[in-house]
Design an enzyme around this catalytic site. Structure first.
Site, PDB file in Angstrom:
ATOM      1  NE  ARG A   1       6.691 -17.375  42.256  1.00 23.24           N
ATOM      2  CZ  ARG A   1       6.897 -16.578  41.207  1.00 23.24           C
ATOM      3  NH1 ARG A   1       7.501 -15.426  41.345  1.00 23.24           N
ATOM      4  NH2 ARG A   1       6.514 -16.957  39.997  1.00 23.24           N
TER       5      ARG A   1
ATOM      6  CE1 TYR B   1       7.379 -15.956  36.354  1.00 19.93           C
ATOM      7  CE2 TYR B   1       5.380 -14.840  35.613  1.00 19.93           C
ATOM      8  CZ  TYR B   1       6.103 -15.475  36.610  1.00 19.93           C
ATOM      9  OH  TYR B   1       5.550 -15.633  37.854  1.00 19.93           O
TER      10      TYR B   1
ATOM     11  CG  HIS C   1       4.198 -12.761  42.543  1.00 24.17           C
ATOM     12  ND1 HIS C   1       5.224 -12.501  43.410  1.00 24.17           N
ATOM     13  CD2 HIS C   1       3.322 -11.726  42.671  1.00 24.17           C
ATOM     14  CE1 HIS C   1       4.993 -11.344  44.027  1.00 24.17           C
ATOM     15  NE2 HIS C   1       3.855 -10.869  43.605  1.00 24.17           N
TER      16      HIS C   1
HETATM   17  C1  TPP Z   1       7.259  -1.127  46.551  1.00 25.73           C
HETATM   18  C2  TPP Z   1       6.538  -2.212  45.846  1.00 25.73           C
HETATM   19  N1  TPP Z   1       6.594  -2.277  44.509  1.00 25.73           N
HETATM   20  C3  TPP Z   1       5.918  -3.239  43.857  1.00 25.73           C
HETATM   21  C4  TPP Z   1       5.182  -4.157  44.534  1.00 25.73           C
HETATM   22  C5  TPP Z   1       4.418  -5.237  43.798  1.00 25.73           C
HETATM   23  N2  TPP Z   1       5.084  -6.502  44.063  1.00 25.73           N
HETATM   24  C6  TPP Z   1       4.675  -7.301  45.056  1.00 25.73           C
HETATM   25  S1  TPP Z   1       5.710  -8.565  45.281  1.00 25.73           S
HETATM   26  C7  TPP Z   1       6.693  -8.102  44.008  1.00 25.73           C
HETATM   27  C8  TPP Z   1       7.893  -8.903  43.677  1.00 25.73           C
HETATM   28  C9  TPP Z   1       8.726  -9.119  44.864  1.00 25.73           C
HETATM   29  O1  TPP Z   1       9.784  -9.929  44.527  1.00 25.73           O
HETATM   30  P1  TPP Z   1      10.792 -10.413  45.636  1.00 25.73           P
HETATM   31  O2  TPP Z   1      11.296  -9.251  46.402  1.00 25.73           O
HETATM   32  O3  TPP Z   1      11.780 -11.285  44.976  1.00 25.73           O
HETATM   33  O4  TPP Z   1       9.883 -11.234  46.635  1.00 25.73           O
HETATM   34  P2  TPP Z   1       9.022 -12.537  46.305  1.00 25.73           P
HETATM   35  O5  TPP Z   1       7.715 -12.045  45.767  1.00 25.73           O
HETATM   36  O6  TPP Z   1       9.753 -13.355  45.323  1.00 25.73           O
HETATM   37  O7  TPP Z   1       8.853 -13.193  47.623  1.00 25.73           O
HETATM   38  C10 TPP Z   1       6.217  -6.952  43.433  1.00 25.73           C
HETATM   39  C11 TPP Z   1       6.824  -6.273  42.284  1.00 25.73           C
HETATM   40  C12 TPP Z   1       5.143  -4.046  45.933  1.00 25.73           C
HETATM   41  N3  TPP Z   1       4.435  -4.901  46.702  1.00 25.73           N
HETATM   42  N4  TPP Z   1       5.829  -3.071  46.561  1.00 25.73           N
END
Ligand code: TPP
Ligand code: MG
Lengths: 361, 321
Positions: free
Chosen positions: A255, A268, A259
């Site tokens: 990425r 971070y 985020h």
């Molecule tokens: C169940 C849940 N917990 C927390 C969140 C908040 N949140 C949104 S994206 C994210 C991180 C996701 O990381 P990853 O699975 O690596 O996907 P990326 O964002 O890197 O595409 C979090 C903690 C959420 N959307 N859903």
């Protein structure tokens, strides 16, 4: 007695390296140079669209947005390997996949301006809508795959999860169901190294995410997720294998952006890490390859960028004229509106939805 | 010190970690990042990674692990990044945190404070604006707290950490940085289960909490109506006495919450008033709440979240009844 009862391994696949050098023996036979140019255009479009939403968000014209910058090869490579009847089950970041599968730019911008209405076309393009709660869609994907096996449609499901998402119980439950039910599904782990501020090494003590599928009895591969040909090849093979059962592909990508538009990654991670990954940019390497073959040049690039920007701006202007109809919140909750909700709706209508400047009845 | 709600909660966490060596914070992005709203900012540096834990992305993991910690002598403060994602841990909260004490006749207990951002009004993405207080209050066993201002937020959180029960601490995102208020630097408690009279009045009782306290205050001052405003602060256990005393005085009741109308906190309060003070009423009890449907995407939010105008119209109606 002691004997080894299990040993597993995961292969890593790369077809085109970061300098655009292609391993001819591994190159997918159905990706000729023309096809590669087409994929290049799609990756470029995704990136341009991404930049547009971010600038709209900064002007207060779009909602919080999760960029795909750096992940174009993973998304376009997987989507391009699907056939039209296959079903795409995305999470919240697969803009490239959805656009490739036919989500119109207009719908895309309507969604990112904050309206459910941007999701209505997903059904007819064989894709479920964006899903925000991490990993919760993976079990749906298994159910959809079950249906297609049950009905014998021959369609397969392709679904995505982030590296962070592999920590959720729903992820393991989905893999397990898929393995036990032997349904036609491909799980794609879009490992972009970060889940907001949490690096992969804090998500798992395992050395790969791909190996998580082994315990569910499925074929697992790790690929260079910034190599569109490797992603395409692995996906194509996995989809071809779905009559035998599910498989899992871990795409190693990055990425490059924040985020979401609310995030500040300087808190971070280091700039050096980001710079290092920029060297492995998924779009740049294809361009290097195409240029080395005299198939691409600065003027073609300019023409493409101009055309894409024009298309994007056209869609944004149209989306700017979208007018929400608040009645739709009430009218679409159930297949037919219950009396008590109808009363609430009538009250809302008579009150002009409590907006200033309306004349309540 | 003049503090917004983020700073006030951060200070309460700091004090709780200082006071209680068995307190640990765990959740997604609570360490290095300081939480997505910066509520846990600087705590990792101060207390180290054994006490401020960036967990894997798993709500069941966070709450379930916290329950285990609480069962065995720690006093965890799990954070769920948004209340909309706490449903993944609903089972842990309802089937375990809430029940452990009573099903062991008070031999085991789950002292922990679960913090999570709630409510909307700030144009967030889907699932980032939930008001789930009724779900968690419904079956008993969890204390549910929702402050409307920095002072109460800090005192309630410190109090929650002094209790031996699981407390759900709901933080309205809209109020995180909406305004500052004088907040003492040191430790102090605000009682749980005790409402605050936000405004004294004689002709109408308005019962509310969280984001809607501010909407109600604005509506009341615009209407210049002599209303009494009760800020519940704690949803469960409900401060029935403060409510009934006020109703007895005013004879009119309006209940305002951001959560959906149907089967909500307002219904509970209305029922209690009907049961215990029916004959003191001069007008039917009224509720202002969000429509009985899921929180919409941000483009529709303005048509959904109760606003000053909606509360004002209700005040007009109830005062002319
Ligand atoms: C169940 C849940 N917990 C927390 C969140 C908040 N949140 C949104 S994206 C994210 C991180 C996701 O990381 P990853 O699975 O690596 O996907 P990326 O964002 O890197 O595409 C979090 C903690 C959420 N959307 N859903
Ligand atoms: Mg990730």
């Amino acid at each position: 007695m002691i004997k080894n009862v299990y040993s597993g391994s995961v292969d890593y696949l790369q077809v085109m390296d970061e300098n655009g050098k292609v391993d001819g023996a591994l190159r997918p036979t159905d990706i000729g140079d023309d096809k590669l140019i087409e994929l290049y255009r799609w990756m470029s479009l995704s990136r341009a669209v991404d930049a547009k939403v971010i600038s709209l968000q900064r002007q207060g014209r779009a909602t919080t947005y999760a960029p795909l910058l750096g992940q174009e090869a993973t998304q376009i490579g997987t989507a391009a390997a699907m056939s039209a009847k296959d079903i795409l089950v995305p999470n919240f970041r697969q803009h490239g996949s959805l656009l490739f599968r036919g989500l119109s730019l207009y719908d895309f911008f309507v969604y990112w301006k904050g309206y459910e209405d941007g999701l209505v076309s997903t059904k007819k393009m064989n894709s479920t809508p964006y899903i925000v709660p991490v990993s919760t869609h993976l079990v749906h994907a298994v159910g959809i795959a079950f249906t297609h096996k049950y009905l014998g449609t021959g369609a397969s499901v392709l679904t995505y999860v982030g590296d962070g998402g592999t920590s959720e119980g729903d992820f393991y439950e989905a893999l397990n169901f898929a393995g036990v039910m032997k349904v036609p599904i491909v799980f794609v782990i879009e490992n972009n190294q970060w889940a907001i501020s949490t690096p992969v090494r804090k998500q798992t003590a395992a050395s790969t995410l791909a190996q998580k599928g082994i315990a569910a009895g499925m074929v697992c591969t790790q690929v260079d997720g910034n190599d569109v040909m490797a992603v395409y090849k692995a996906t194509k093979e996995s989809l071809a294998n779905t009559p035998k059962g599910p498989s899992l592909i871990e795409c190693l990508t990055y990425r490059l952006s924040f985020h979401t538009t609310s995030d500040d990654p300087t808190k971070y991670r280091t700039e050096a890490e980001v710079e290092d990954w920029k060297k492995r940019d998924p779009i740049k390497r294809v361009r290097l390859y195409l240029e080395s073959k005299q198939l691409w040049n600065a003027s073609k690039q300019q023409t493409m960028e101009d055309e894409q920007l024009k298309t994007i701006n056209g869609a944004v202007s149209k989306a700017d004229t979208f007018k929400p109809d608040p009645k739709s919140m009430f009218e679409t909750l159930y297949s037919s509106i219950p009396d008590t909700l109808k009363d609430e709706e009538t009250d809302a209508l008579n009150s002009g939805f409590w907006q200033e400047g309306t004349n309540p009845v | 010190m003049m503090s917004n709600m983020v700073a006030a909660i951060n200070s309460a966490l700091d004090i709780s970690m200082e006071e209680n060596k068995n307190a640990v914070i765990l959740g997604e992005d609570v360490g290095r990042d300081g939480g997505v709203f910066r509520v846990t900012e600087r705590l990792l540096d101060k207390y180290g990674p054994d006490r401020v834990i960036d967990t894997p992305l798993s709500e069941t993991g966070i709450i379930g692990t916290a329950i285990g910690m609480a069962l065995s002598g720690l006093h965890p403060i799990p954070e769920i990044q948004f209340a909309g994602f706490m449903y993944l841990a609903f089972d842990q909260l309802i089937s375990h945190a809430a029940r452990y004490r009573t099903r062991t006749r008070s031999t085991w207990s789950v002292p922990m404070v679960v913090r999570t951002p709630v409510s909307g009004g700030v144009k967030t993405l889907e699932h980032h604006a939930e008001s789930p207080e009724a779900y968690y209050s419904h079956s008993g066993g969890l204390m549910v707290v929702e402050p409307s201002n920095p002072y109460d937020a800090k005192g309630l959180l410190i109090k929650a950490m002094h209790m031996q029960d699981p407390v759900l601490f709901l933080e309205p995102t809209k109020l995180y940085r909406l305004f500052r208020q004088e907040v003492p630097d040191g430790s102090y408690e605000v009682p749980i289960g005790k409402a605050r009279i936000a405004r004294q009045g004689n002709v109408l009782t308005i019962i509310t909490y969280g984001t809607m306290v501010h909407v109600v205050e604005e509506a009341v001052s615009k209407k210049a109506v002599d209303a009494e405003i009760i800020d519940l602060r704690t949803i469960n256990p409900l401060d029935e006495k403060t409510v009934l005393d006020s109703v007895e005085k005013t004879g009119r009741v309006l209940i305002v919450h951001e959560a959906q109308l149907s089967f909500g906190v307002g219904a509970e309060i209305a029922a209690r008033i009907a049961e215990k003070a029916m004959f003191k009423l001069n007008a039917p009890i009224m509720r202002v709440a969000a429509p009985s449907l899921p929180y919409p995407f941000p483009g529709y939010e303005q048509f959904y979240v109760p606003n000053v105008r909606k509360v004002s119209m209700a005040i007009d109606k109830i005062m002319s009844a």
